[in-house]
Design an enzyme around this catalytic site. Structure first.
Site, PDB file in Angstrom:
ATOM      1  N   CYS A 172      -2.003 -44.203   2.741  1.00 29.47           N
ATOM      2  CA  CYS A 172      -0.767 -43.502   3.094  1.00 29.47           C
ATOM      3  C   CYS A 172       0.214 -44.479   3.745  1.00 29.47           C
ATOM      4  O   CYS A 172      -0.095 -45.102   4.774  1.00 29.47           O
ATOM      5  CB  CYS A 172      -1.094 -42.344   4.032  1.00 29.47           C
ATOM      6  SG  CYS A 172       0.371 -41.505   4.660  1.00 29.47           S
ATOM      7  N   CYS A 192      -1.746 -21.695  18.917  1.00 31.91           N
ATOM      8  CA  CYS A 192      -0.553 -22.100  18.185  1.00 31.91           C
ATOM      9  C   CYS A 192       0.668 -21.800  19.049  1.00 31.91           C
ATOM     10  O   CYS A 192       0.791 -20.716  19.624  1.00 31.91           O
ATOM     11  CB  CYS A 192      -0.473 -21.327  16.865  1.00 31.91           C
ATOM     12  SG  CYS A 192       1.087 -21.559  15.973  1.00 31.91           S
ATOM     13  N   CYS A 212       0.527 -32.022  16.415  1.00 28.33           N
ATOM     14  CA  CYS A 212       1.467 -33.037  15.944  1.00 28.33           C
ATOM     15  C   CYS A 212       1.142 -34.361  16.636  1.00 28.33           C
ATOM     16  O   CYS A 212       0.818 -34.395  17.826  1.00 28.33           O
ATOM     17  CB  CYS A 212       2.901 -32.610  16.256  1.00 28.33           C
ATOM     18  SG  CYS A 212       4.140 -33.840  15.774  1.00 28.33           S
ATOM     19  N   CYS A 251       4.610 -35.450  18.991  1.00 27.90           N
ATOM     20  CA  CYS A 251       4.998 -34.724  20.186  1.00 27.90           C
ATOM     21  C   CYS A 251       3.913 -33.713  20.526  1.00 27.90           C
ATOM     22  O   CYS A 251       2.974 -33.510  19.751  1.00 27.90           O
ATOM     23  CB  CYS A 251       6.347 -34.009  19.984  1.00 27.90           C
ATOM     24  SG  CYS A 251       6.288 -32.689  18.756  1.00 27.90           S
ATOM     25  N   CYS A 307      -0.729 -23.602  13.787  1.00 32.48           N
ATOM     26  CA  CYS A 307      -1.804 -23.231  12.866  1.00 32.48           C
ATOM     27  C   CYS A 307      -1.441 -23.629  11.440  1.00 32.48           C
ATOM     28  O   CYS A 307      -0.298 -23.495  11.005  1.00 32.48           O
ATOM     29  CB  CYS A 307      -2.141 -21.752  12.969  1.00 32.48           C
ATOM     30  SG  CYS A 307      -0.756 -20.635  12.829  1.00 32.48           S
ATOM     31  N   HIS A 348       2.631 -22.833  10.397  1.00 32.88           N
ATOM     32  CA  HIS A 348       3.501 -23.093  11.543  1.00 32.88           C
ATOM     33  C   HIS A 348       3.599 -24.586  11.840  1.00 32.88           C
ATOM     34  O   HIS A 348       4.645 -25.063  12.271  1.00 32.88           O
ATOM     35  CB  HIS A 348       2.985 -22.333  12.765  1.00 32.88           C
ATOM     36  CG  HIS A 348       3.138 -20.851  12.630  1.00 32.88           C
ATOM     37  ND1 HIS A 348       2.297 -19.949  13.264  1.00 32.88           N
ATOM     38  CD2 HIS A 348       4.021 -20.100  11.914  1.00 32.88           C
ATOM     39  CE1 HIS A 348       2.664 -18.717  12.949  1.00 32.88           C
ATOM     40  NE2 HIS A 348       3.695 -18.782  12.138  1.00 32.88           N
ATOM     41  N   HIS A 405       7.064 -26.974  11.744  1.00 37.19           N
ATOM     42  CA  HIS A 405       7.405 -27.944  12.777  1.00 37.19           C
ATOM     43  C   HIS A 405       7.617 -29.327  12.163  1.00 37.19           C
ATOM     44  O   HIS A 405       8.586 -30.028  12.512  1.00 37.19           O
ATOM     45  CB  HIS A 405       6.280 -28.006  13.818  1.00 37.19           C
ATOM     46  CG  HIS A 405       6.426 -29.125  14.800  1.00 37.19           C
ATOM     47  ND1 HIS A 405       7.276 -29.061  15.883  1.00 37.19           N
ATOM     48  CD2 HIS A 405       5.842 -30.368  14.842  1.00 37.19           C
ATOM     49  CE1 HIS A 405       7.211 -30.195  16.563  1.00 37.19           C
ATOM     50  NE2 HIS A 405       6.336 -31.004  15.952  1.00 37.19           N
ATOM     51  N   CYS A 437      -1.161 -35.752   6.368  1.00 37.91           N
ATOM     52  CA  CYS A 437       0.200 -36.239   6.123  1.00 37.91           C
ATOM     53  C   CYS A 437       0.962 -35.187   5.322  1.00 37.91           C
ATOM     54  O   CYS A 437       0.533 -34.803   4.220  1.00 37.91           O
ATOM     55  CB  CYS A 437       0.179 -37.566   5.357  1.00 37.91           C
ATOM     56  SG  CYS A 437       1.833 -38.169   4.930  1.00 37.91           S
ATOM     57  N   CYS A 444     -48.426 -25.898 -13.302  1.00 44.48           N
ATOM     58  CA  CYS A 444     -47.110 -25.341 -13.632  1.00 44.48           C
ATOM     59  C   CYS A 444     -46.533 -24.583 -12.432  1.00 44.48           C
ATOM     60  O   CYS A 444     -45.312 -24.513 -12.258  1.00 44.48           O
ATOM     61  CB  CYS A 444     -47.183 -24.435 -14.852  1.00 44.48           C
ATOM     62  SG  CYS A 444     -48.377 -23.088 -14.711  1.00 44.48           S
ATOM     63  N   HIS A 459     -48.741 -18.492 -17.186  1.00 48.83           N
ATOM     64  CA  HIS A 459     -47.997 -19.760 -17.153  1.00 48.83           C
ATOM     65  C   HIS A 459     -46.661 -19.539 -16.465  1.00 48.83           C
ATOM     66  O   HIS A 459     -45.986 -18.518 -16.671  1.00 48.83           O
ATOM     67  CB  HIS A 459     -47.779 -20.268 -18.586  1.00 48.83           C
ATOM     68  CG  HIS A 459     -47.039 -21.559 -18.658  1.00 48.83           C
ATOM     69  ND1 HIS A 459     -47.514 -22.728 -18.102  1.00 48.83           N
ATOM     70  CD2 HIS A 459     -45.835 -21.873 -19.217  1.00 48.83           C
ATOM     71  CE1 HIS A 459     -46.646 -23.709 -18.322  1.00 48.83           C
ATOM     72  NE2 HIS A 459     -45.620 -23.212 -18.990  1.00 48.83           N
TER      73      HIS A 459
END
Length: 582
Positions: free
Chosen positions: A6, A89, A102, A105, A110, A115, A119, A138, A211, A536
């Site tokens: 990334c 959250c 995050c 910050c 959630c 949500h 943000h 990401c 068997c 068997h």
């Protein structure tokens, strides 16, 4: 994400970014379990929601496009220590729904309700960390990413947290040695797994009436989580002599099965160890496949703990070996006094469930009492006369009057009283094995019961849970109804297998936020042909979603779903669709 990794991570790697990331891992990701965070959230949610806006708008965090500056690290630590007391959250106050933080910050949001996405879009903060597993997400790549430096920090802080909790490392990480890296460089060719791949399919030579062993080995080697455990080198031998360890032999057996060799394997070492540790199975007489399964699980369980002779105290309820993680469930027994209606409850571990069949000497009530023609677990309960697996489970979990000859001493009445007993599932295992009791042994009778039992590709165990019984008593339970016909069942099974996903231990689906269900998928069937004296064993195993194969000792042939569902059935192996992780 590109093969190079990334590119958006570099925007986060500014001054003191490592310390900032360490603080987040220390204070929040590895600070406790989801359940403990839930309790903390319930205690502090009201106060924390009131000061969220003040925390987010704090000047030190507003201009943070290049990460958190050095001066703010201590403030960040104090803020996170404060916020780590809750797991909510900042937009909806939920403490679950795949909570993320995050990285630019102090904002927790959630993932399920997006949500954290809102943000990230409004603030252009492209990276967030999953607070349950510590993965970095990401929003530009729209995927979880891998960064070597970040991964190293995560591992270091996780080890520190385990050390502080006094638990040590919960698992050993694997790193390739220099020799293994050299081998990989000199052998660039890689084996690709395709839908038509036959890796894992291998016949077993019959060593003389073995068997019964071969069909159980086929079922165990195609148990997904057991396969993943052994193929990832997770077994560490606890036995004084590894040559006597059945778990080590199972590990070698998995290596043989998934090596790509097509010639039948000769399981002579396995047979010798079984004879050594389960002497009642020694000899060349025909044995019962169900008896071998239970004996094998018992020896594997003991050898996982380094117990050679079975003398060590071992309670499967409190065992964390791979056998008990996969196969052990909890059976709840409720005995109700008929006078005072007091209930005595016990919970016992089980590895399999043995079900009575119509035609045995044990009374079996009408196939579907009170049937209204509904379809449950894909099985029609019309007056067709066909016994279904659900019928057998209904009988197994129905209340049973113990009668005057089996009175128990009631703790409420302080005297012997008549009572009723009911069995339900308190805890479901990952792999549920159902044993259809086809062999009847009594003083007057020894025979095989050939009653056909219809079993589904997909089984819902919800009606047989102890929690469902409590809901029924409170008038809250609704019987699940599945109105699919047989053709649609096959299509739905194929579609469902492509969409299986995981559920967290806290009881919420990470993907949809819904409560988990108790659905299972059929992955192996053991059949017995012949009579009680001469017969068997063969097995059907599922390979790659909806592909089925018949295993008849050394011969492996492709089978249809119809072949599987039309078979008589002796042992039925179902795998849980929703996997619960602690």
């Amino acid at each position: 994400m590109s093969p190079a990794g990334c590119s958006h991570v570099n925007s986060f790697k500014a001054d003191n970014w490592k310390q900032s990331l360490r603080v987040i891992y220390q204070c929040f990701v590895w600070s406790g379990t989801a359940e403990s965070r839930k309790r903390k959230a319930e205690n502090t949610q009201q106060h924390d929601m009131e000061d969220v806006s003040d925390v987010i708008s704090y000047p030190v965090f507003r201009n943070t496009s290049k990460g958190i500056c050095q001066q703010s690290v201590k403030i960040l630590e104090l803020v996170l220590l404060r916020k780590a007391k809750s797991c909510i959250c900042h937009m909806c106050g939920a403490h679950l729904n795949r909570l993320h933080s995050c990285l630019y910050c102090v904002f927790f949001g959630c993932f399920t309700k997006k949500h954290i996405h809102e943000h990230a879009k409004s603030k252009r903060h492209n990276l967030a960390i999953d607070l349950l597993y510590g993965g970095i997400y990401c929003f530009m790549c729209q995927d979880y990413i891998y960064d070597k430096d970040m991964e190293q920090i995560a591992k270091e802080e996780q080890r520190k947290a385990w050390k502080l909790q006094g638990v040590g490392e919960k698992y050993s990480t694997w790193e390739p040695t220099k020799r293994e890296l050299e081998l990989l460089r000199h052998n660039p060719k890689r084996r690709k797994i395709t839908t038509n791949c036959t890796i894992g399919l291998r016949g077993l030579i019959n060593l003389g009436n073995t068997c019964f062993m071969n069909c159980i080995v086929q079922a165990l080697t195609h148990t997904p989580l057991l396969r993943d455990f052994f193929l990832s080198d997770r077994h560490k031998c606890e036995m004084q002599s590894p040559n006597c360890c059945l778990v080590c032999e199972m590990s070698r057996l998995f290596q043989e099965f998934y090596s790509g060799y097509r010639s039948p394997h000769i399981p002579y070492r396995l047979l010798h160890l079984v004879w050594t540790h389960a002497r009642h199975l020694a000899g060349y007489e025909q044995q019962d496949a169900h008896e071998f399964l239970i004996a094998a699980l018992d020896v594997l369980h003991r050898h996982c703990k380094g117990d050679d002779n079975g003398k060590k105290a071992s309670n499967p309820n409190h065992c964390n070996c791979i056998i008990d993680q996969i196969f052990t469930g909890g059976l709840q027994s409720d005995v109700t006094c008929q006078v005072c209606h007091g209930v005595s409850t016990t919970i016992d571990p089980f590895w399999d469930i043995s079900l009575d069949l119509p035609g045995s000497s044990t009374p079996f009530w009408p196939l579907s009492p009170g049937s209204d023609g509904n379809v449950v677990n894909g099985e029609s309960h019309m007056s067709s006369g066909t016994t279904t697996l659900t019928d057998c489970l209904r009988r197994f979990t129905r209340p049973e009057h113990l009668g005057s000859s089996a009175k128990i001493k009631c703790s409420g009445c302080h005297s012997y009283q008549e009572s009723t007993k009911q069995l339900t599932m308190k805890k479901l295992p990952i792999v549920a094995c159902f044993h259809l009791k086809r062999f009847e042994h009594s003083a007057k009778l020894r025979r095989k019961i050939t009653t056909y039992v219809s079993f589904p590709l997909e089984l819902d165990m919800t009606p047989f849970m102890a929690s469902s019984k409590e809901s029924r008593m409170n008038g809250q339970y609704q019987q699940p109804v599945d109105s699919l016909n047989n053709d649609n069942k096959v299509l739905c099974e194929q579609h469902r297998l492509r969409e299986m996903h995981l559920v967290c231990m806290c009881g919420h689906d990470f993907i949809t936020g819904k409560q988990p269900n108790h659905k299972y998928s059929l992955f192996a069937v053991v059949n017995h042909q012949g009579t009680l004296e001469s017969g068997h064993y063969t097995s059907f195993i599922r390979q790659h979603k909806d592909q089925w194969f018949k295993c008849d000792d050394a011969i492996i042939t492709k089978a249809s779903i119809k072949d599987v569902l039309d078979s008589e059935g002796y042992l039925l192996f179902y795998h849980k669709q929703f996997l619960e992780y602690e």
